[in-house]
Design an enzyme around this catalytic site. Structure first.
Site, PDB file in Angstrom:
ATOM      1  N   THR A 127      15.172  19.026  14.914  1.00 56.14           N
ATOM      2  CA  THR A 127      16.403  18.234  14.988  1.00 56.14           C
ATOM      3  C   THR A 127      16.954  18.223  16.413  1.00 56.14           C
ATOM      4  O   THR A 127      17.453  17.188  16.882  1.00 56.14           O
ATOM      5  CB  THR A 127      17.453  18.810  14.028  1.00 56.14           C
ATOM      6  OG1 THR A 127      16.904  18.879  12.710  1.00 56.14           O
ATOM      7  CG2 THR A 127      18.709  17.947  14.005  1.00 56.14           C
ATOM      8  N   GLU A 128      16.859  19.340  17.092  1.00 59.73           N
ATOM      9  CA  GLU A 128      17.407  19.444  18.443  1.00 59.73           C
ATOM     10  C   GLU A 128      16.582  18.674  19.466  1.00 59.73           C
ATOM     11  O   GLU A 128      17.130  18.048  20.369  1.00 59.73           O
ATOM     12  CB  GLU A 128      17.503  20.917  18.857  1.00 59.73           C
ATOM     13  CG  GLU A 128      18.526  21.741  18.086  1.00 59.73           C
ATOM     14  CD  GLU A 128      19.951  21.446  18.513  1.00 59.73           C
ATOM     15  OE1 GLU A 128      20.128  20.685  19.479  1.00 59.73           O
ATOM     16  OE2 GLU A 128      20.875  21.966  17.870  1.00 59.73           O
ATOM     17  N   SER A 129      15.233  18.767  19.370  1.00 59.69           N
ATOM     18  CA  SER A 129      14.411  18.259  20.472  1.00 59.69           C
ATOM     19  C   SER A 129      13.126  17.564  20.063  1.00 59.69           C
ATOM     20  O   SER A 129      12.368  17.132  20.924  1.00 59.69           O
ATOM     21  CB  SER A 129      14.046  19.420  21.399  1.00 59.69           C
ATOM     22  OG  SER A 129      13.187  20.326  20.712  1.00 59.69           O
TER      23      SER A 129
ATOM     24  N   VAL B 272      15.591  23.127  12.662  1.00 61.08           N
ATOM     25  CA  VAL B 272      16.616  23.086  13.704  1.00 61.08           C
ATOM     26  C   VAL B 272      15.987  22.691  15.041  1.00 61.08           C
ATOM     27  O   VAL B 272      16.534  21.862  15.791  1.00 61.08           O
ATOM     28  CB  VAL B 272      17.325  24.453  13.819  1.00 61.08           C
ATOM     29  CG1 VAL B 272      18.103  24.562  15.124  1.00 61.08           C
ATOM     30  CG2 VAL B 272      18.266  24.659  12.639  1.00 61.08           C
TER      31      VAL B 272
ATOM     32  N   TYR C  17      24.220  16.472  11.178  1.00 58.94           N
ATOM     33  CA  TYR C  17      23.359  17.608  11.519  1.00 58.94           C
ATOM     34  C   TYR C  17      23.133  18.484  10.283  1.00 58.94           C
ATOM     35  O   TYR C  17      22.005  18.885   9.974  1.00 58.94           O
ATOM     36  CB  TYR C  17      24.018  18.423  12.639  1.00 58.94           C
ATOM     37  CG  TYR C  17      23.137  19.465  13.276  1.00 58.94           C
ATOM     38  CD1 TYR C  17      22.286  19.126  14.326  1.00 58.94           C
ATOM     39  CD2 TYR C  17      23.167  20.793  12.854  1.00 58.94           C
ATOM     40  CE1 TYR C  17      21.487  20.083  14.934  1.00 58.94           C
ATOM     41  CE2 TYR C  17      22.375  21.759  13.448  1.00 58.94           C
ATOM     42  CZ  TYR C  17      21.532  21.394  14.495  1.00 58.94           C
ATOM     43  OH  TYR C  17      20.743  22.345  15.072  1.00 58.94           O
TER      44      TYR C  17
END
Length: 1318
Positions: free
Chosen positions: A36-38, A33, A138
């Site tokens: 994936t986010e940053s 996660v 996502y």
């Protein structure tokens, strides 16, 4: 990294693992996660607003407790805090969605508000087409790490399974000889054996399933009004209410009996159901939740009861289909018909209670009573209680009734415009509606306020708050939530209540003047006295609630913390000075000056270099270290005076006078003898003029001096231009205070004596500051060069302690009370006037006055006379002779440490051992020791002691003693003082005290830091311990935040504090200090603490009588009763019981070991007999009880009297009494004489008073020596020699080596130590 590969390490894997373990979430899910986010970038920022590695919005971050500033200190940019918050959020979402990690990830990405909630509903229906493309991608990106029953459906949605990697030409044409490898990718081109994914059976369409269940379509269901089903809900409320049940039962033939059966609790029913009846109940009652309607009844009414139960179930089932508005309206009706809604809960008392406002009394009462009614209803009608709905209905009903009364009030107001009628209910009602909406819709709570521009100046028990200006009494907390005035956890309400009636100390044992100051003041029946005392001291017994007092820093806390860090500074300075004195300038060649002169020279150079920084380049490296220590010390004191709020009280303001030379200040103290010599030479007026001229020289020749003097005088006189006359007058006025008074001399700062509190607020160190430089010379009328510095005293071992004693008090008082010393003094004097004529209250007010004297470094009594000084010298000798066992005896005090398992740091003084014990911990033992030193300093130290000249000068100036007697007595006192302080046994006593206290605090620090960094909790965070330490859970959370913010991981993997000064100056560090102080209190009794001082200041004679007994008296409340109170008030009964048992074991073991050691002080022939008596099981049991640190105080008090009366068991348990030969038994038939009784009691009394016994043994030694010289024969000489030996043994330390040495000396001189034959 463009593609995620879990095998490629990142810098944050340790943080992911720690956060995953702490919050119970999948490590792989959390890590991916974040990627994936940053892409693991801590400073990543989205165009839409989210920030940081975990891409939190402002609202989400605040909801998770992160600090949002949009600056570099934004917690979202802190990887550790952000990852932990994300793990916490993911764990909550996974739990909320029954372990569906894909749904949790979708909620994390899309939110649960207006945009996210429809997508989550679509996910639950399997309608992936209604989920945004971003949300679908996502989730697909997380398919390999997320567990979900919907994973297969998502993977097949939209076509075939996602494609594999492209196949390079050389691989595709390699043929069957190409070497295959096992990967996580799809099969390579060299094999065509591709298997599909087995799918679950086709699910029944949700719309069809919904129709079959509800008998209507989704569109019909969604188009319902919020008041749909109002009739069914209202009928259920009325029918199933207590009144409705009574009405329905009354319609039956035996109605009363049936209703009585429905309201009879099952546990009160004496009927035993037969197997047939039980089977009938099980099979015929439609829902088990309604079975209690039946089970309280009798078999005669069984059929009617079953019918009622089933009717109740059907009513509630129909009501469950109703909309929210219908349920709420029905709840109002239910509250209206319920008799409990009209109970006047607050009644007359509430009308006069100023902290409760009218609207919430009405609404909250109705809500609470309706909750009670809901419980009663379900016990009568059966079913599951809906307490939230009941509370809401009752609240609205109460509000409605309040609104009716407000309407009446409005009508009255029209007729009487001058009358005031306020409706304060609307604010709480709107917040309640917003919270209920957020709960039901899984959306954001719109009742929370934006706190970015709030200052949160209010504080109570560690909880900061901001007043809500639109609602009287309401406050806003840090997370934006609003609490009404009558909310039981509103910190402002709680603070106001505590100010009206401060908590009282738990009951303790009061012994007149020996009662501790903390117990005497906080145990007062007068609330005004307790209100002042709560900010100053702590009770040794704790408070009635089990807490130790104020949930914040008291003045005594701050004073003790500053005293400890000051002692560390003095020791650092002493070492640095010793090194500086080894410089070849002072250590080689002929003797240029004495050690005292050398030390003074270095101090002067260092002080002048602080005041004139350009002189620093002339210092040697060692002198520079001395200067740095002095400068850092005075700079720190200035910072504390400027910002005493660092101790946690937001009301504390600066007490530092405006200064134009910050960072270059050294206190100006003038040498009395140098000044007297100048006055003798030039006269007082001549010296005043010389001082002023020297200062004016600096004004004229140094622009920076002129600038700061002019600036000050402009402000003082309110003018734009400063005239020479103004400057000269200012210089002459300041000079007068030096030349014509002793106010700022070295003798006046040693110890101030004042009557009452008159002038206690005056601080000569702050008043003595001036803006001139004192180093420039002028020519005096006789041609001699003179500068003001020629009058100054530069001895820092005299100046620094005096400065600290005075300044620390002002800091402590402001830091704890938010008041100046003068304001506190005025408040106490008002209490004194109020208590006039009441002896008990007057004594308590005097204890408050003495507390302020202790804090501000003032003497509580007049200066000692020659007689009292002589008695103190004798006390020193008694201490020197009788303290050999006390250092080792400290080990019996640590039962509390052992019981809590806080023993890891006991090896902190042995580098190899301590490093081994902390090898697996995230922080090293060395770092803990340094952190402890910066925060706690040194507890017990005797480095700073009066010099001989100080004692002589005090006797001459403060008493009517002549020079010769003052010199004799002063020299005697100085000699005995040094003898006692330099004794190896005194050093052992102080050393073991410091070592054990440091170990206790370091152990706690290590536990808390390790737990914080690894996401765990410790034994110190239990509710009972925190309450006993007066630390709130919020303050504990602040301590953890302090640790996280200030600690960084080094290359060796160990954490260190990046800036220990900044760490210790953080307000949260004071909470950490208080927590560790509680641990230290449980480890060892510390009678030197401010709160444990006697409420009456006894003189030298009183101290002589109580020598070595004060510890026992203090143990009564601080150990014996406090252990008991902690056990039952703070739910620590097991800890209390184990500590008592452990302390008895330690005391008994120490007594047995000490008995063997003491035996070596006896002649060899007498040891066996002594040990047989000392090691008798009864004696060991007696010692284990009476010397137990937790349980022994009451019996030890009995032993004090028993020793005087001659009981052998009472004497043998005391370490200050030397082992004696067997006492010949007295003939029981022989009558007693008064001489015999008084003689025995006198001897016993001298043993119980070591100092008095020392004097008696000095006399006995002199008389026995005279007897040896004048003895008429050898036998008589031997008897006198034996007496001389016995009296001499009492004059030297009571350790076995010294005692054995005395025996050998006398044996060598002919004393026969063997028993004579009968």
């Amino acid at each position: 990294m463009d593609k995620y590969d879990k095998n490629v390490p990142s810098d944050y894997d340790g943080l992911f693992q720690k956060a995953a373990d702490a919050n119970g979430v999948s490590y792989d899910l959390l890590r991916k996660v974040a990627w994936t986010e940053s892409r693991f970038v801590p400073t990543a920022k989205s165009k839409t607003g989210p920030l940081g590695m975990m891409q939190f919005t402002k609202a989400t971050a605040k909801a998770l407790g992160l600090r949002v500033t949009d600056g570099p200190d934004d917690d979202r940019l802190n990887p550790e805090l952000a990852i932990n918050a994300a793990a916490k959020q993911l764990a909550g979402l996974v739990g909320k969605f029954d372990g569906d990690e894909l749904k949790a990830a979708l909620a994390y990405n899309q939110g649960e508000g207006r945009l996210g909630n429809p997508q989550l509903e679509a996910y639950s229906k399997g309608d992936f087409a209604s989920i945004s493309e971003e949300g679908r991608n996502y989730m697909r990106n997380l398919l390999d790490v997320a567990k979900s029953p919907m994973a297969g459906q998502l993977e097949t949605f939209g076509g075939i399974t996602p494609k594999g990697k492209g196949i390079p030409a050389e691989v595709g044409l390699a043929g069957i000889g190409h070497k295959q490898k096992v990967t996580q990718e799809l099969p390579e081109s060299t094999s065509f054996d591709v298997k599909g994914i087995e799918q679950e059976a086709t699910a029944k369409p949700f719309a069809k399933d919904f129709w079959e269940t509800h008998g209507e379509t989704l569109d019909e269901y969604n188009s319902r009004s919020t008041f749909f089903g109002f009739k069914n809900a209202a009928e259920a409320e009325l029918s199933n209410s207590v009144a409705g049940m009574a009405f329905r039962a009354g319609r039956l033939d035996n109605g009363f009996d049936v209703f009585k059966d429905t309201i009879t609790p099952t546990r009160w029913n004496s009927h035993i159901w037969t197997p047939e009846e039980l089977e009938k109940i099980r099979t015929e009652v439609k829902n088990p939740a309604y079975i209690n309607v039946v089970t309280g009844g009798s078999p005669e009414n069984l059929d009617d009861l079953i019918k009622l139960a089933n009717e109740n179930f059907e009513n509630d089932s129909r009501a469950a289909e109703a909309g929210l508005g219908a349920k709420l309206s029905a709840g109002i009706i239910g509250a209206g018909v319920d008799p409990l809604s009209y109970v006047p809960m607050v009644g007359v008392t509430g009308k006069g209670f100023k902290l409760i406002n009218k609207a919430l009394v009405v609404g909250a009462e109705s809500a609470a009573l309706n909750v009670a009614s809901e419980g009663l209803r379900t016990s009568v009608a059966g079913g599951d209680a809906d307490y939230a709905g009941a509370a809401l209905g009752g609240f609205v009903f109460g509000a409605g009734m309040s609104a009716i009364s407000d309407a009446v009030a409005a009508g009255l107001k029209r007729s009487k415009p001058e009358a005031e009628f306020d409706n304060e209910f609307i604010g709480p009602m709107m917040r309640l509606e917003a919270r209920e909406t957020a709960r039901n819709a899984n959306s954001a709570d719109l009742s929370r306020m934006n706190t970015e521009n709030m200052k949160f100046e209010g504080e109570h028990n560690g909880v900061p708050y901001e007043d809500l200006p639109t609602e009287r009494g309401a406050v806003v907390l840090h997370d934006g939530s609003v609490l009404s005035a009558s909310n039981p956890i509103n910190p402002k309400t709680l603070k106001e209540f505590s100010e009206v009636d401060p908590e009282k100390a738990a009951r303790g044992i009061k012994l007149a003047g020996f009662t501790e100051i903390g117990l005497k003041t906080l145990g007062s029946d007068d609330a005004d006295i307790r209100r002042v005392a709560i900010d100053l001291v702590r009770s040794p017994t704790g408070m009635q609630s089990g807490a130790s007092g104020k949930f914040g820093a008291t003045a005594s806390d701050i004073h003790e913390r500053l005293h400890g860090t000051d002692q560390r500074t003095y020791n650092d300075l002493y070492k640095a000075m010793s090194d500086a004195m080894k410089d070849p300038e002072f250590s080689t060649g002929g003797a240029k000056m004495s050690r005292e002169e050398t030390r003074y020279t270095i101090y002067r150079r260092a002080a002048l270099a602080i005041e004139r920084p350009e002189l620093q380049k002339a210092l040697t490296p060692s002198e520079r270290i001395v200067m740095d220590i002095i400068k850092r010390h005075f700079d720190t004191k200035r910072e504390l005076m400027e910002n005493p709020a660092i101790f946690g009280n937001t009301k504390a303001v600066s007490i530092f006078p405006e200064s134009r030379h910050k960072g270059t200040y050294v206190p100006h103290v003038y040498d009395r003898h140098a000044k007297a010599l100048m006055i003798q030479r030039y006269g007082a007026e001549g010296l005043q003029e010389g001082i002023a001229r020297s200062w004016m020289n600096s004004y004229v020749s140094r622009p920076e001096v002129k600038a700061r003097v002019d600036e000050m005088l402009k402000e003082l006189h309110g003018v734009k231009e400063v005239t020479p006359e103004m400057v000269e007058k200012y210089a002459m006025d300041k000079a007068y205070g030096i030349s014509h008074s002793d106010q700022f001399t070295n003798s006046s700062i040693i110890e101030e004596n004042i009557e009452g509190l008159v002038g206690i607020e005056n601080n000569s160190f702050l008043e003595a500051r001036n803006l001139f430089d004192s180093d420039l010379s002028i020519t005096m009328p006789d041609g001699q060069q003179f500068s003001v510095n020629d009058l100054r005293d530069f001895d820092m071992f005299r100046i620094m302690p005096a400065y600290d004693r005075r300044v620390n008090g002002d800091i402590a008082i402001m830091g704890s009370t938010g008041k100046t010393t003068k304001e506190l003094k005025d408040e106490i004097l008002a209490l004194k006037a109020k208590a006039e004529g009441d002896g008990k209250k007057t004594g308590e007010v005097h204890a408050l006055m003495d507390t302020v004297k202790i804090l501000t470094g003032r003497a509580r009594r007049n200066q000692d006379t020659v007689w009292e000084t002589s008695l103190r010298a004798i006390n020193d000798l008694g201490f020197f002779a009788k303290n050999a066992y006390m250092g080792a005896q400290n080990i019996t005090e640590i039962a509390g440490m052992i019981v809590t398992g806080n023993v890891r740091a006991l090896g902190h003084g042995i580098p190899i051992l301590r490093d081994t014990l902390y090898k697996s911990k995230p922080v090293s033992a060395k770092e803990l020791k340094e952190l402890h030193a910066s925060l706690f300093g040194k507890e017990v130290d005797q480095l700073i002691r009066p010099k001989r000249a100080d004692i002589v000068q005090r006797l001459r100036e403060a008493t009517d003693t002549g020079p010769a007697v003052a010199n004799i007595v002063g020299t005697l006192k100085y000699s005995t003082q040094e003898l006692a302080a330099r004794s190896p046994w005194t050093k052992l006593l102080n050393g073991t005290t410091n070592y054990l206290l440091d170990a206790a605090r370091q152990g706690m620090l290590g536990d808390v830091i390790s737990a914080t960094l690894t996401g765990k909790t410790t034994r110190w965070e239990k509710e009972g311990f925190l309450r006993g330490a007066s630390v709130t859970p919020e303050q504990m959370a602040g301590i953890k935040s302090l640790i996280k913010e200030h600690m960084v991981r080094g290359e060796d993997g160990k954490f260190t504090v990046k800036d220990k000064q900044a760490f210790s100056m953080d307000p949260r560090a004071m909470d950490l200090w208080r927590l560790a102080d509680k641990v230290a209190d449980e480890a060892m009794l510390r009678p030197h603490k401010v709160s444990l001082q006697d409420s009456h200041a006894f003189g030298a004679l009183g101290k002589m009588v109580m020598q070595f007994k004060s510890f026992t008296i203090k143990s009564l409340n601080s150990k014996f009763l406090r252990t008991f109170y902690d056990g039952y008030k703070n739910n620590r009964a097991i800890d209390a019981a184990l500590s008592i048992i452990t302390s008895m074991g330690l005391a008994g073991g120490f007594y047995a070991m000490a008995a063997h050691v003491k035996a070596y002080a006896l002649p060899k022939e007498k040891r066996k007999e002594y040990l047989e008596r000392a090691l008798d099981p009864t004696m060991i049991a007696h010692a284990a009880l009476s010397r137990s640190s937790q349980l022994g105080a009451p019996l030890a008090m009995v032993d004090l009297v028993g020793g005087v009366l001659g009981f052998e068991s009472s004497k043998m348990a005391r370490s200050t009494i030397l082992p004696k030969d067997t006492v010949k038994e007295r003939d029981p038939n022989k009558p007693y004489t008064s001489r015999e009784v008084m003689g025995a009691m006198g001897s016993n009394l001298l043993e119980q008073m070591p100092s008095a016994g020392f004097v008696a043994n000095v006399g006995a030694t002199l008389m026995n020596a005279a007897g040896v010289v004048n003895s008429p024969n050898k036998a008589t000489e031997q008897d006198f020699m034996t007496g001389l030996m016995n009296s001499t043994k009492e004059l030297v330390p009571n350790d076995p080596l010294t005692q054995q040495l005395v025996l050998k000396i006398y044996e060598a001189n002919g004393v026969n130590l063997r028993e004579r034959r009968k």
